[in-house]
Design a protein around this motif. Structure first.
Motif, mmCIF file in Angstrom:
data_model
loop_
_atom_site.group_PDB
_atom_site.id
_atom_site.type_symbol
_atom_site.label_atom_id
_atom_site.label_comp_id
_atom_site.label_asym_id
_atom_site.label_seq_id
_atom_site.Cartn_x
_atom_site.Cartn_y
_atom_site.Cartn_z
ATOM 1 N N GLY A 33 0.942 -1.260 -0.062
ATOM 2 C CA GLY A 33 0.069 -0.022 0.008
ATOM 3 C C GLY A 33 0.941 1.190 -0.149
ATOM 4 O O GLY A 33 1.881 1.462 0.673
ATOM 5 N N VAL A 43 -3.021 0.388 -4.230
ATOM 6 C CA VAL A 43 -2.709 -0.973 -3.518
ATOM 7 C C VAL A 43 -2.162 -1.926 -4.654
ATOM 8 O O VAL A 43 -2.688 -1.968 -5.761
ATOM 9 N N ILE A 67 -2.126 5.018 3.029
ATOM 10 C CA ILE A 67 -2.116 3.497 3.724
ATOM 11 C C ILE A 67 -0.962 3.639 4.620
ATOM 12 O O ILE A 67 0.172 3.664 4.302
ATOM 13 N N MET A 70 -1.692 -2.249 6.559
ATOM 14 C CA MET A 70 -2.529 -3.085 5.842
ATOM 15 C C MET A 70 -2.249 -4.695 6.164
ATOM 16 O O MET A 70 -1.371 -5.108 6.828
ATOM 17 N N THR A 82 -7.295 -2.362 5.648
ATOM 18 C CA THR A 82 -6.053 -0.904 5.450
ATOM 19 C C THR A 82 -6.608 -0.289 6.582
ATOM 20 O O THR A 82 -7.608 -0.077 6.938
ATOM 21 N N TYR A 84 -5.997 3.547 7.096
ATOM 22 C CA TYR A 84 -5.604 4.817 6.319
ATOM 23 C C TYR A 84 -5.871 6.014 6.931
ATOM 24 O O TYR A 84 -6.557 6.085 7.744
#
Lengths: 378, 785
Positions: A33, A43, A67, A70, A82, A84
Motif C-alpha cells: 500500500g 494497492v 495507507i 495493511m 487497511t 488509512y
C-alpha cells in the motif's frame, strides 16, 4: 550454488504498508500500500513467479487516503484490511476498512494495465470515538471471524458476518495510564486457541486475553525506547519477538517477563519490523531505518530440535561443514534499499521467499541463501 | 785445606791462582778452549808463540816493544812467585793430613779391645738369667691356675646371686641394669643348661625376666608415659628379644594415640581460635583451662610457633628415637624395611592432620592486612618441615609444606584482588556521587571536574595496585627460604601476582566497563559522564598504564620467562576494545537522550494547524545547548580530532548559507515535482550514512556520532506526521537553526547539511500544502532567535 539476484520492484510513491496475501498458499503474493498525501494512493498486488524470477502486478486504487497499515485476510484471499489516513484541511483521521480485490491474476490477463480498478469497499471498521486506528489484524488461523484493531489506547474487536459484508464492534478494552498511552503495534498469539494478543505501547509489551479483555502480563521496559513491532513464534508456544528504537531485537518467553531470552543488535538504527518465518521459525527477518534487512538464524530458540540429529551424522559424512551443529547468527544482510525499510514479510506460500519495502517505494523480493536452505532441510 | 791457607787473601787473587792451578792440571781445558781460540791470546790454550811474536814485531814500534818486554818480564816474575807460594801451601797441608791419619790408626786399635771385652760380659749375663727363669717357672704356672679358678668362682657366684640381684633391681626399678645383668649371664646359662644347678638358676632368671618384661610392657601401654620412657622401654624389650615388628606396631600405636591426643588438643585449640577470631566464642570457657590465660586470640605466628614447638618437635623426637631403636641396627634388612614403612605411614597420617589444621588456620588469615607476620609464620613452618625432611628422607613434607605456603600466597593474592576490585568499585561510586552532586554555580568549576575525577580514579587505582604489589613482595623477600624455591617462586610470581592479580584486575576493569555498556544503559544506570571517564580511563590504560604496571610487576618480582602469559599487547587490545565500546555507548546514550527530546517535540505538536513560524522552537535551542554541553564535556577528556575540508572560519558561515540557499532554491523552483526523485538522486551520489557506528577517540568524532543519531531521529519522526504549510515552514526554520549551530561540532559539515536537507525533503513530502518559506525570512528568524 549461486543465489539468484533479488528482484526489485519500484513504486512511484512512498510506501510503508506491506503484507503477504495470507490466505493464498500456492502462489507467492504480496500486497503493498502506498503512502502519498497529495496523490491518489494505490494497492499493488504483486505476484512473484519464482521459476522465471519475474514479478507480475495488479494495481488498484485506494481513494480513501494514504495507507499506514495493511493486513490480508486469512479467511478470503480477496479480502484485505487497511488503516488509512483521511485528511482534510485541518484534520487528519486514521480509519480502517475492509476491501475486496476486484480481480485476481487469473482473470485479468486480458485486462488493460492503464485503467486501474478501484478496490471494492466491503465495510468500514468503525471505532466510534476511540481514536485513530493504528493497525488491524485478522484472526491468525482464519477459523474465527474476528478482527482486532488498535485505536490509540484501546483494543477493539470486530465480528464480521460470514459473507463478510458487515462488521460489528463486539468489544473493546482501554489502557489506563497517565500521559495518554498509545499502542504502537500488536501481534496475535496463534496458540492456545487464539485467545491471546500482545500489544506494545511506548517501551512496554502487554499481553491480553481477548475473551474477557483482561491484561495477562506486562513486560515493562522491554526496550530502551519505543517498541516498534511484535511477532509470536508460530510454532513454539509463549515465544515472542520484539524490536524497537534501541536498535535491538529481543526474544521473550512471556512466562518470564523479567529477562529477554536473547538480544540481537545487528542494526544501527531503529528496527521497524521483525518477522518469524512461518515454517522454519529459526529464521528471523528484521528491517530497520538504517536501510538494511537482516536475516538471522536463531536455532537455539526455535521449535526445531537443537543440536545434532543422530541420522544427520550418517548422511553428511561427505560434507563435514554441513554436519556441524548450526549456531545462532546472522545469515545475511540485504542492502538493496536506499531508504528506511519499514516493513518486511515472509511469503505465506514459499518458506524461502520474503519481501521488504522501503519508504522510497522500493519493494525487494529476496530468498534465503541456498546454502542455508539446504542446511535446514537436510 | 787450601781455603785455610788463603782466608785472608783477596778473593780475586785466589780465583786467579786457582785458575792457574787448574790450567796446570789441565782441568779447564774445555773451558779455556771455549773462551779463546785466538793464537795470539797469551793466556789462551792455543797460544802460538811464533805467531804472537811476529805479530808484535810487525805491529808495534820499538818503544812499544820495549815496554811490552818489560811488562812481560814483570808478569813472568809475578807468576813465578805465585807458583812458589802455591806449592808451599799445598805441601803444608799434605804434612798435616798424614799426621791425622796416623793418630786415627792408634785410636781404633784401642777401641777394638774394649768391644771384645763387652761381648764376653754380655754372654755371661745371658747365662745367668736363663738359670734364674728356669728355677722360677713352676711357681708361675701355679699362680696362673689359681687366678683362673678365682675368676671362675667369681662368675659362678654372680650367677648364683643373679636371681636375687635381678629381683632387687626390679624392686629398685633399675630395669636397664637388670636387663644388662641378664643379657650378660644369659649365654652362660644357656650353655650349661644341662647341669641341674644352672638350670635352676636359669629358670629363676627367666621367670624374673618375664616378670620384668611384663612390667615393661605394662609401662609401655601406659598412656601417661612420656616418649623418653617409652623409648627406654622399647630398647629394653628389644634387648630381651621381644619381636621387633610387633614392638614397632605397638610403639607407633601408642605414639599415634598420644600424638592424636595432642593433635586433638591442637585442633581444639585451633577451633577455639577460629571461633575466637570470628568473635563468636566468649572469653570465659571454664572447660578449657589451657585457654584461660589467652586473653587475645593467638596470631598466626604464635600458632605456627606452638605447632612447631609442640607437634613438630614431638614428631622429630619420635622419629629420632624410632630410628635409634628400630632402624640403625644393621642386622635385619627386611625388618628394617617393614619398620620404615610403618613409620612413614604413621608420620604421613599424622602430618596430614597437622597440615589440615595449619591450612585451616592460615585460611583464617585471608582477611588481615598485614603480610609480614603471615610470611614469617609460613617461613618458620617451611623451615621446620625441611628439617623434618632431613630426618625422614623417604617423605616429602617440604613439598606439602610448599603447597600450603603457595595456597596461602594464592589466598593472599585473591584477597588483594578482591580488595582491588572493591576499591575500584568504591572509586566508581565516588565518581558517581561527584557527578550526581549538585555542581557549584560557576560553569568553570564544573568543567574542571571531569579531568580531575579521571586523574583521581587513575592515580588511586595505580597507587592501590602498587601498594598491593609492595605488600606482596614480602613473600619473595631474600631472607625467606621458601621464596627461593623455584617451585614456589615461579608459580607465585607469574600465575599468582602477574596473571592472578594485575592481569585479572585489568580484566575485571574491562568487565565492569562492559557491564556498564550492556545492562545499565537502558535503565539509565550509568551517567553518561561516567561512561566518558571510564572510556578515557581505558584508553589511558591501553596507552601507558598497563605496560607500566606489568613492567613494574615484572621488575619487582624479577620474572623472566614470558611464555604462557598474557602479553601486554593482548591486554592492551582488550582494554582498547572496551574503551571503544564505552565511547560508542556514550554516543548512543547521549544521542538517544537528544533523540528522545526531538521525538517528543515532533510527536506532541499538531503540525497541521500550527501558526506561521515566528521563532525557532525552544526544543531546538535546547538541543543545541545540550550538544554544546556534551561538546565541552567530551572536550575535557578527548582532544579535538580531524575535520574534513575546513574552510576558513570567516567564510564558513557565508559558505554554508550559500550552500543551503542553493538547495532551497531548488525546492523553490520545483515544489510540484515529486521530491522523492530529487532525494533519490541525491542519495545515489552520497554515501550511505552509518547512524550508530563506531566512533574514534576524538571529540569531533564523538559529537558527529551524536548529531547523526539525533538528526536521523528527527527525520524518522517527521515522516510519521502530516504537516500543514506552516508546519513545514517551522521545520525549515528549525533545520536552518540547527545547521547554523551544529556545523562546528562535526567532522564533515556536509553530513549535517545532507541530513537536514533530507529532513526538509521528507517534510515537504508529508505536507498537504507545500509552500516553502523565503530563505531570507528564515535567516531573519534564526538571527533573531
Amino acid at each position: 550454488m549461486e543465489d539468484e539476484a533479488p528482484v526489485i520492484y519500484g513504486l512511484e510513491f512512498p510506501a510503508r504498508a506491506l503484507c503477504a496475501q495470507a490466505a493464498e498458499a500456492d502462489q507467492i503474493r504480496f500486497l503493498v500500500g502506498t503512502q502519498s498525501l497529495r496523490q491518489e494512493n494505490q494497492v499493488h498486488h504483486i505476484d512473484f513467479d519464482d521459476e522465471n524470477n519475474v514479478i507480475n502486478k495488479n494495481v488498484f486504487t485506494h481513494r480513501e487516503g494514504e495507507i499506514w497499515h495493511m493486513s490480508a485476510s486469512t479467511l478470503d484471499k480477496s479480502h484485505l484490511a487497511t488503516c488509512y489516513n483521511k485528511t482534510s484541511e485541518s484534520r487528519a483521521e486514521m480509519k480502517a476498512a475492509i476491501w475486496k480485490l476486484p480481480s485476481d491474476f487469473d482473470d485479468i490477463s486480458t485486462e488493460d494495465q492503464s485503467s486501474m480498478q478501484p478496490l471494492q469497499l466491503v465495510c468500514r471498521l468503525e471505532a466510534n470515538d476511540l481514536g485513530d486506528i493504528k493497525s488491524v489484524m485478522w484472526h491468525p488461523t482464519g477459523d474465527g471471524c474476528t478482527i482486532v484493531g488498535l485505536a490509540d489506547s484501546h483494543i477493539v474487536l470486530w465480528d464480521i458476518d460470514t459473507n463478510g459484508s458487515s462488521a460489528k464492534m463486539s468489544s473493546s478494552a482501554g489502557l489506563e495510564a497517565k500521559g495518554q498511552p498509545r499502542m504502537t503495534c500488536c501481534s496475535w498469539d496463534p496458540h492456545h486457541n487464539c485467545v491471546q494478543i500482545a500489544t506494545a505501547n511506548d517501551t512496554c509489551i502487554r499481553g491480553w486475553d481477548i475473551r474477557n479483555m483482561q491484561q495477562t502480563y506486562v513486560i515493562d521496559n522491554a526496550h530502551g525506547q519505543l517498541v516498534r513491532d511484535l511477532d509470536f513464534n508460530p510454532n513454539k508456544q509463549y515465544y515472542l519477538l520484539s524490536c524497537g528504537d534501541d536498535c535491538k531485537v529481543k526474544f521473550w518467553d512471556v512466562r518470564n517477563v523479567t529477562e529477554p531470552l536473547k538480544v540481537l543488535s545487528d542494526h544501527s538504527h531503529w528496527v521497524w519490523s521483525v518477522r518469524y518465518n512461518r515454517f522454519h521459525d529459526q529464521l528471523i527477518l528484521s528491517s530497520s531505518s538504517d536501510s538494511r534487512v537482516v536475516l538471522n538464524n536463531i536455532v537455539s530458540l526455535s521449535s526445531e530440535p537443537y543440536g545434532n540429529l543422530v541420522e544427520r551424522d550418517d548422511e553428511d559424512n561427505d560434507d563435514t561443514e554441513g554436519s556441524n551443529p548450526q549456531e545462532d547468527g546472522v545469515i545475511a544482510t540485504y542492502e538493496e534499499h536506499e531508504d528506511s525499510v519499514y516493513t518486511v514479510d515472509w511469503s505465506t506460500a514459499d518458506p524461502w521467499v520474503f519481501a521488504s519495502l522501503s519508504y522510497d517505494g522500493r519493494l525487494v523480493i529476496n530468498r534465503v541463501p541456498r546454502a542455508e536452505k539446504y542446511k535446514i532441510l537436510l | 785445606m787450601s781455603a785455610a791457607g788463603g782466608i785472608d787473601e783477596d778473593p780475586e787473587q785466589r780465583r786467579k791462582r786457582h785458575g792457574m792451578l787448574k790450567m796446570y792440571y789441565g782441568l779447564d781445558k774445555d773451558e779455556a778452549g771455549g773462551a779463546s781460540l785466538d793464537p795470539c791470546d797469551i793466556d789462551g790454550a792455543h797460544f802460538n808463540k811464533d805467531m804472537y811474536l811476529s805479530k808484535l814485531i810487525q805491529e808495534k814500534s820499538l818503544t812499544e816493544l820495549m815496554d811490552k818486554e818489560s811488562d812481560m818480564l814483570k808478569q813472568i816474575r809475578s807468576l813465578d812467585s805465585d807458583m812458589q807460594t802455591l806449592v808451599y801451601e799445598n805441601y803444608n797441608k799434605f804434612i798435616s793430613a798424614t799426621d791425622t791419619i796416623r793418630k786415627m790408626k792408634n785410636d781404633f786399635r784401642k777401641m777394638e779391645d774394649e768391644m771384645d771385652h763387652l761381648a764376653t760380659n754380655m754372654s755371661r749375663i745371658t747365662e745367668f738369667s736363663g738359670s734364674v727363669s728356669q728355677t722360677l717357672d713352676d711357681r708361675r704356672q701355679q699362680i696362673t691356675k689359681l687366678a683362673g679358678v678365682h675368676s671362675l668362682l667369681k662368675k659362678l657366684q654372680f650367677l648364683f646371686e643373679l636371681p636375687a640381684r635381678l629381683k632387687k633391681c626390679i624392686e629398685l626399678k633399675a630395669y636397664s641394669q637388670a636387663v644388662r645383668y641378664y643379657t650378660k649371664a644369659q649365654r652362660i646359662l644357656l650353655q650349661y643348661q644341662h647341669m641341674p644347678s644352672f638350670q635352676g638358676i636359669n629358670t629363676d632368671c627367666v621367670h624374673i625376666m618375664e616378670q620384668l618384661a611384663a612390667t615393661l610392657k605394662q609401662q609401655f601401654h601406659d598412656k601417661q608415659s612420656s616418649p623418653r620412657q617409652l623409648a627406654e622401654c622399647v630398647d629394653l624389650l628389644l634387648q630381651l628379644r621381644e619381636p621387633a615388628e610387633q614392638l614397632c606396631e605397638e610403639f607407633l600405636k601408642h605414639l599415634r594415640f598420644s600424638a592424636r591426643h595432642k593433635l586433638d588438643c591442637d585442633l581444639e585449640e585451633l577451633q577455639y581460635q577460629i571461633s575466637w577470631t570470628k568473635g563468636e566464642a566468649s572469653p570465659q570457657s571454664p572447660e578449657r583451662p589451657a585457654q584461660a590465660y589467652t586473653s587475645t586470640p593467638m596470631d598466626v605466628l604464635e600458632f605456627i610457633d606452638s605447632g612447631c614447638n609442640g607437634f613438630l618437635s614431638n614428631m622429630c623426637l619420635v622419629i629420632a628415637s624410632y630410628n635409634d631403636m628400630f632402624l640403625n641396627k644393621q642386622d635385619n634388612e627386611a625388618l628394617e624395611n617393614i619398620a620404615m614403612k610403618k613409620l612413614v605411614h604413621f608420620v604421613n597420617s599424622l602430618m596430614e592432620q597437622y597440615f589440615q589444621a595449619v591450612k585451616m588456620r592460615i585460611q583464617l588469615e585471608r582477611e588481615t592486612g598485614d603480610n609480614t607476620i603471615l610470611v614469617r609464620a609460613l617461613d618458620r613452618f617451611h623451615r621446620r618441615l625441611q628439617a623434618m625432611n632431613k630426618l625422614l628422607p623417604d617423605t616429602d613434607f617440604s613439598r606439602a609444606g610448599t603447597d600450603i605456603v603457595s595456597s596461602a600466597a594464592r589466598d593472599r593474592v585473591d584477597h588483594y584482588l578482591e580488595s582491588l576490585k572493591q576499591h575500584f568499585a568504591d572509586c566508581l561510586t565516588d565518581v558517581r556521587q561527584n557527578l550526581a552532586s549538585p555542581r557549584p554555580a560557576g560553569k568553570q568549576e564544573a568543567a574542571l571536574n571531569l579531568g580531575e575525577l579521571l586523574s583521581g580514579v587513575q592515580l588511586n587505582t595505580v597507587d592501590q595496585v602498587k601498594s598491593v604489589l609492595i605488600n606482596l613482595q614480602v613473600f619473595i623477600a631474600p631472607d625467606i627460604t621458601f621464596a627461593m624455591k623455584p617451585y614456589f617462586r615461579g608459580a607465585f610470581c607469574t600465575t599468582g601476582v602477574r596473571e592472578g592479580l594485575v592481569v585479572a584486575f585489568v580484566r575485571h576493569l574491562t568487565t565492569v566497563c562492559h557491564d556498564f555498556c550492556e545492562g545499565g544503559g537502558e535503565r539509565g544506570a550509568a551517567p553518561p559522564a561516567l561512561l566518558l571517564i571510564l572510556s578515557r580511563l581505558c584508553s589511558d590504560f591501553e596507552n601507558s598504564t598497563i605496560s607500566y604496571l606489568i613492567t613494574l610487576t615484572e621488575e619487582q618480582f624479577d620474572m623472566d620467562s614470558r611464555n604462557e602469559m598474557t602479553s601486554i599487547s593482548d591486554l592492551c587490545n582488550e582494554v582498547k576494545v572496551t574503551a571503544q565500546k564505552l565511547l560508542n555507548h556514550y554516543v548512543k546514550v547521549q544521542g538517544l537522550a537528544i533523540s528522545q527530546m526531538l521525538r517528543k517535540s515532533v510527536e506532541t505538536r499538531d503540525w497541521l494547524n500550527t501558526i506561521e513560524p515566528r521563532n525557532v522552537r525552544a526544543v531546538m535551542k535546547r538541543v543545541v545547548e545540550d550538544i554544546t554541553a556534551i561538546d565541552s564535556q567530551v572536550g575535557q577528556l578527548y582532544e579535538e580530532g580531524v575535520r574534513k575540508e575546513r574552510s576558513s572560519d570567516s567564510s564558513r558561515r557565508a559558505h554554508s548559507y550559500s550552500a543551503s540557499q542553493q538547495r532551497r532554491g531548488q525546492w523553490a523552483f520545483t515544489p510540484s515535482i515529486d521530491n522523492s526523485l530529487i532525494s533519490n538522486i541525491q542519495k545515489l551520489f552520497s554515501e550511505k550514512i552509518e547512524i550508530f557506528s563506531a566512533v574514534e577517540f576524538s571529540k569531533v568524532s564523538v559529537l558527529t556520532g551524536i548529531v547523526k543519531i539525533s538528526l536521523k531521529t528527527f527525520m524518522e519522526c517527521v515522516r510519521l506526521r502530516i504537516f500543514g504549510r506552516y508546519g513545514l515552514q517551522q521545520i525549515q526554520v528549525d533545520t536552518n537553526y540547527l545547521q547554523i549551530h551544529l556545523w562546528g561540532f562535526v567532522s564533515d559539515e556536509n553530513l549535517v547539511q545532507c541530513l537536514l536537507d533530507e529532513i526538509v525533503c521528507s517534510t515537504v513530502h508529508r505536507c498537504l500544502d507545500p509552500v516553502l518559506m523565503e530563505p531570507s525570512v528564515i535567516e531573519l528568524i534564526c538571527d533573531r532567535g
